[in-house]
Write an enzyme that holds these catalytic residues in place. Sequence first.
Site, PDB file in Angstrom:
ATOM      1  N   CYS A  73     -10.144  -5.185  -0.142  1.00  0.00           N
ATOM      2  CA  CYS A  73     -11.420  -4.174   0.205  1.00  0.00           C
ATOM      3  C   CYS A  73     -12.244  -4.385  -1.214  1.00  0.00           C
ATOM      4  O   CYS A  73     -11.753  -5.252  -2.112  1.00  0.00           O
ATOM      5  CB  CYS A  73     -10.895  -2.753   0.155  1.00  0.00           C
ATOM      6  SG  CYS A  73     -10.142  -2.114  -1.303  1.00  0.00           S
ATOM      7  N   ASP A  83      -8.201   5.029   5.083  1.00  0.00           N
ATOM      8  CA  ASP A  83      -7.818   3.974   3.968  1.00  0.00           C
ATOM      9  C   ASP A  83      -9.187   3.041   3.763  1.00  0.00           C
ATOM     10  O   ASP A  83      -9.326   2.571   2.513  1.00  0.00           O
ATOM     11  CB  ASP A  83      -6.774   3.140   4.487  1.00  0.00           C
ATOM     12  CG  ASP A  83      -6.270   2.318   3.300  1.00  0.00           C
ATOM     13  OD1 ASP A  83      -5.855   2.705   2.287  1.00  0.00           O
ATOM     14  OD2 ASP A  83      -6.518   0.993   3.459  1.00  0.00           O
ATOM     15  N   HIS A 122      -3.692   0.861  -3.334  1.00  0.00           N
ATOM     16  CA  HIS A 122      -3.537  -0.243  -2.205  1.00  0.00           C
ATOM     17  C   HIS A 122      -2.490  -1.209  -2.363  1.00  0.00           C
ATOM     18  O   HIS A 122      -2.078  -1.336  -3.721  1.00  0.00           O
ATOM     19  CB  HIS A 122      -4.916  -0.919  -2.101  1.00  0.00           C
ATOM     20  CG  HIS A 122      -6.083  -0.034  -1.568  1.00  0.00           C
ATOM     21  ND1 HIS A 122      -7.262  -0.457  -0.958  1.00  0.00           N
ATOM     22  CD2 HIS A 122      -6.154   1.191  -1.272  1.00  0.00           C
ATOM     23  CE1 HIS A 122      -7.875   0.388  -0.662  1.00  0.00           C
ATOM     24  NE2 HIS A 122      -7.228   1.627  -0.546  1.00  0.00           N
ATOM     25  N   SER A 148      -7.374  -9.163   4.234  1.00  0.00           N
ATOM     26  CA  SER A 148      -8.432  -9.279   3.326  1.00  0.00           C
ATOM     27  C   SER A 148      -8.818  -7.983   2.418  1.00  0.00           C
ATOM     28  O   SER A 148      -8.806  -6.947   2.808  1.00  0.00           O
ATOM     29  CB  SER A 148      -9.958  -9.555   3.902  1.00  0.00           C
ATOM     30  OG  SER A 148     -10.999  -9.735   3.332  1.00  0.00           O
ATOM     31  N   GLU A 203      -2.713  -4.565  -3.073  1.00  0.00           N
ATOM     32  CA  GLU A 203      -2.945  -5.213  -4.266  1.00  0.00           C
ATOM     33  C   GLU A 203      -2.958  -4.623  -5.661  1.00  0.00           C
ATOM     34  O   GLU A 203      -2.321  -5.277  -6.590  1.00  0.00           O
ATOM     35  CB  GLU A 203      -4.212  -5.973  -3.991  1.00  0.00           C
ATOM     36  CG  GLU A 203      -4.541  -6.837  -2.813  1.00  0.00           C
ATOM     37  CD  GLU A 203      -5.125  -6.106  -1.710  1.00  0.00           C
ATOM     38  OE1 GLU A 203      -5.471  -6.496  -0.529  1.00  0.00           O
ATOM     39  OE2 GLU A 203      -4.820  -4.874  -1.714  1.00  0.00           O
ATOM     40  N   ASN A 241       0.782  -1.322   0.065  1.00  0.00           N
ATOM     41  CA  ASN A 241       0.097   0.032   0.158  1.00  0.00           C
ATOM     42  C   ASN A 241       0.765   1.424  -0.010  1.00  0.00           C
ATOM     43  O   ASN A 241       1.676   1.340   0.897  1.00  0.00           O
ATOM     44  CB  ASN A 241      -0.934  -0.022   1.373  1.00  0.00           C
ATOM     45  CG  ASN A 241      -1.985   1.189   1.260  1.00  0.00           C
ATOM     46  OD1 ASN A 241      -1.528   2.199   1.047  1.00  0.00           O
ATOM     47  ND2 ASN A 241      -3.156   0.699   1.612  1.00  0.00           N
ATOM     48  N   CYS A 290      -9.898  -3.798  -4.720  1.00  0.00           N
ATOM     49  CA  CYS A 290      -8.988  -4.788  -4.941  1.00  0.00           C
ATOM     50  C   CYS A 290      -9.659  -5.995  -5.467  1.00  0.00           C
ATOM     51  O   CYS A 290      -9.243  -6.684  -6.164  1.00  0.00           O
ATOM     52  CB  CYS A 290      -8.265  -4.885  -3.697  1.00  0.00           C
ATOM     53  SG  CYS A 290      -7.158  -3.309  -3.387  1.00  0.00           S
TER      54      CYS A 290
END
Length: 153
Positions: A86, A149, A59, A84, A61, A48, A89
Amino acid sequence: MSRGTITEHDRRFIRHAFDEMRQGYEAGGVPVGSVIAEGDTLLASGHNKRVQHGDPIAHGEMDCLRRLGRRKHYRGLTLYTTLSPCFMCSGAVLQFGIQRVVIGDIVNFKGAADLLIERGVDVVLMDDPACMELMARFIRERPELWNEDIAED
């Protein structure tokens, strides 16, 4: 959600994602790390960088996908993420047809893992203590940045 078969590759790549997570934390950003692999081959990694780049969609990912670059297809790839993903992503996972996601921590943030499962993605939960502990520490230390975030007031 599966807590089932975790391979040696999974253990190795979630460690690499954790290293990315730690880099983000040490740089003053939101600590989420990600890795993309094909079998036992690491293809890309990222973390991130929302704070570092002033970019709301940077982010972990997304940074990892950006570093992976263009491909004809994403079949057979596994995305490893320390937290996990969002909805944004997870949408990228679905858009590109990534079929397997390994998550280090779903305790601190549930994200959109259920959406991935509903859409047929193989989601594996690792419940990784290092991922969970560093994220919990960050949330305690920087609640305002964490809420920014995840778009919470």
